[in-house]
Scaffold this active site. Structure first.
Site, short mmCIF file in Angstrom:
data_model
loop_
_atom_site.label_atom_id
_atom_site.label_comp_id
_atom_site.label_asym_id
_atom_site.label_seq_id
_atom_site.Cartn_x
_atom_site.Cartn_y
_atom_site.Cartn_z
N GLY A 127 0.85 -1.20 0.00
CA GLY A 127 0.00 0.00 0.00
C GLY A 127 0.88 1.24 0.00
O GLY A 127 1.93 1.26 0.63
N ASP A 129 1.42 -8.24 -6.62
CA ASP A 129 2.36 -8.94 -7.51
C ASP A 129 3.54 -9.59 -6.80
O ASP A 129 4.68 -9.15 -6.91
CB ASP A 129 2.82 -7.96 -8.59
N ASP A 157 5.79 -5.15 5.58
CA ASP A 157 6.18 -6.54 5.85
C ASP A 157 6.09 -7.44 4.61
O ASP A 157 6.99 -8.25 4.36
CB ASP A 157 5.35 -7.11 7.01
N ASP A 162 0.87 1.60 9.11
CA ASP A 162 0.47 0.74 10.24
C ASP A 162 1.52 0.71 11.37
O ASP A 162 1.19 0.33 12.50
CB ASP A 162 0.24 -0.70 9.75
N ARG A 211 -23.98 13.22 20.98
CA ARG A 211 -23.94 11.89 20.37
C ARG A 211 -22.67 11.13 20.76
O ARG A 211 -21.68 11.74 21.20
CB ARG A 211 -23.91 12.02 18.84
N ARG A 264 -23.20 7.67 15.78
CA ARG A 264 -22.82 7.66 14.36
C ARG A 264 -21.42 7.08 14.24
O ARG A 264 -20.64 7.11 15.19
CB ARG A 264 -22.80 9.09 13.80
N GLN A 316 -6.31 8.41 5.14
CA GLN A 316 -5.14 8.37 6.04
C GLN A 316 -3.83 8.14 5.29
O GLN A 316 -2.75 8.35 5.83
CB GLN A 316 -5.30 7.23 7.06
O1 F6P Z 1 -1.12 -1.64 5.31
C1 F6P Z 1 -1.60 -0.36 5.04
C2 F6P Z 1 -3.11 -0.38 4.92
O2 F6P Z 1 -3.54 0.94 4.65
C3 F6P Z 1 -3.85 -0.96 6.13
O3 F6P Z 1 -3.89 -0.06 7.20
C4 F6P Z 1 -5.16 -1.30 5.51
O4 F6P Z 1 -5.82 -2.33 6.21
C5 F6P Z 1 -4.77 -1.78 4.14
O5 F6P Z 1 -3.52 -1.21 3.85
C6 F6P Z 1 -5.74 -1.43 3.05
O6 F6P Z 1 -5.28 -2.01 1.89
P1 F6P Z 1 -5.83 -1.64 0.44
O7 F6P Z 1 -5.19 -0.36 0.03
O8 F6P Z 1 -5.41 -2.79 -0.40
O9 F6P Z 1 -7.31 -1.49 0.55
#
Ligand code: F6P
Length: 365
Positions: free
Chosen positions: A14, A78, A119, A144, A179, A283, A291
């Site tokens: 990611g 990949d 990782d 993360d 709320r 909510r 993020q």
């Molecule tokens: O590992 C980074 C992360 O943003 C995680 O916090 C989240 O669960 C995951 O990747 C989301 O992955 P994708 O971008 O494949 O939806």
């Protein structure tokens, strides 16, 4: 020791803010300090499998320091050791195509591969190093913050500041409407973003994967606040949090052995249950990929730049199979194998958890 003439660089997994800052630092350090050529590999390991690789000059990395994302593109699908292929009958198969990776590296005369990723990316890098004798240097990235071998990964600080400012925004609307607001943050199976943004944003309840929660304990915290005249509450939930004795909630399971589970939805589950128990209108907000987007914080820009510089230094010194990381104020190297052995998780007895509890935060226990 063989003189390094060409470095290959890829971004895998990611994306996160700070990737471009690393690429910029790698290219500048390699060219300016050592006259080493740098080749950018497109879309993570996919570029090595499909021979998509281009030379990076100083001009290519000029102006990219504050930019989010990655100029190289990325992919978390990949894996060369489990690569999806579709045959003539339309059947999916996962094959080992690492020979293609070796071929691309040899053909392009890449002496060292710098792998910027979390990782998953580092596990593949280590396999390429150990099984295929490809010289690699790892650079740890992930919002993360769940990698060992470093006190912190770049990308985390930016995600944390986005999550914190979102909590601040939800605070005012929660207070106006009396709320409960549940806000779900990312982090996969680690609760770092939830814990630290919850602390920084003054969350009343923080739910993390490392501490399974009980619904009635969350409700108790909300009742206690009500008794003290506080008619609103903020619950910060990590996407991987789960109730005691229960399972994680996910939005979708997909047919991909590399990444089969898409997390998402725990804030909805918690919010609905809490509304049913307390009768207070609730909510939920799932912050999601916001993020991971946009410009990196100053902290992440500096950390990413230091990582890029030290990755080239490690390459020149022949520290293959190692990953750079920050320990205290210093950049150190750790064997990738050791860094990925176990994920970096929050210890329930840690100082951060105790600190949060001391200021009245409930972990739902
Ligand atoms: O590992 C980074 C992360 O943003 C995680 O916090 C989240 O669960 C995951 O990747 C989301 O992955 P994708 O971008 O494949 O939806």
């Amino acid at each position: 020791m063989k003189k390094i003439k060409r470095i290959g660089v890829l971004t895998g997994g990611g994306d996160c803010p700070g990737l471009n800052a690393v690429i910029r630092a790698v290219v500048n350090t390699a060219i300016r300090n050592y006259g080493i050529e740098v080749y950018g590999i497109k879309d993570g390991y996919s570029g090595l499998i499909n021979k998509e690789i281009t030379k990076l000059e100083l001009k290519d990395v000029s102006g990219i320091l504050p930019r989010g994302g990655t100029i190289l593109g990325t992919s978390n699908r990949d894996n060369p050791f489990k690569y999806k292929t579709i045959n003539s009958k339309g059947e999916k198969k996962y094959k080992d195509v690492s020979a293609k990776v070796i071929k691309t590296i040899e053909y392009n005369e890449i002496d060292v591969l710098i792998t910027i990723g979390g990782d998953g990316t580092q596990a593949i890098a280590n396999k390429l190093f150990e099984k295929c004798s490809i010289p690699v240097i790892g650079v740890p990235k992930t919002i993360d913050n769940d990698l060992n071998g470093t006190d912190v990964t770049f990308g985390f600080d930016t995600a944390l500041s986005i999550a914190t400012s979102s909590i601040d925004r939800l605070h005012s609307t929660a207070e106006s409407h009396h709320r409960i607001m549940a806000i779900e943050v990312m982090g996969r199976y680690a609760g770092w973003i939830a814990l630290e943004s919850g602390l920084a944003g003054g969350g009343d309840v923080i739910l993390i994967p490392e501490i399974p929660f009980k619904m009635e304990k969350i409700a108790k915290k909300i009742y206690d606040r009500k008794k003290r005249g506080k008619r609103f509450s903020l619950i910060v939930v990590a996407e991987g949090a789960k109730p005691e004795g229960g399972d994680i909630i996910f939005s979708r399971k997909v047919d991909d052995p590399n990444d089969p589970i898409r997390l998402g939805g725990i804030s909805n589950y918690v919010g609905n249950k809490i509304e049913d128990i307390t009768g207070i209108e609730t909510r939920y907000t799932i912050l999601g990929h916001v993020q991971r987007g946009g410009s990196p914080t100053a902290f992440d820009r500096i950390l990413a730049t230091r990582f890029g510089y030290h990755a080239v230094e490690a390459a020149v010194k022949g520290k293959f199979g190692y990953m750079v990381g920050i320990r205290g104020q210093d950049i150190k190297t750790t064997l990738i194998k050791e860094a990925i052995e176990v994920p970096r998780r929050i210890k329930p007895q840690s100082d951060l958890v105790k600190t949060a509890m001391s200021v009245g935060t409930s972990f739902g226990i």
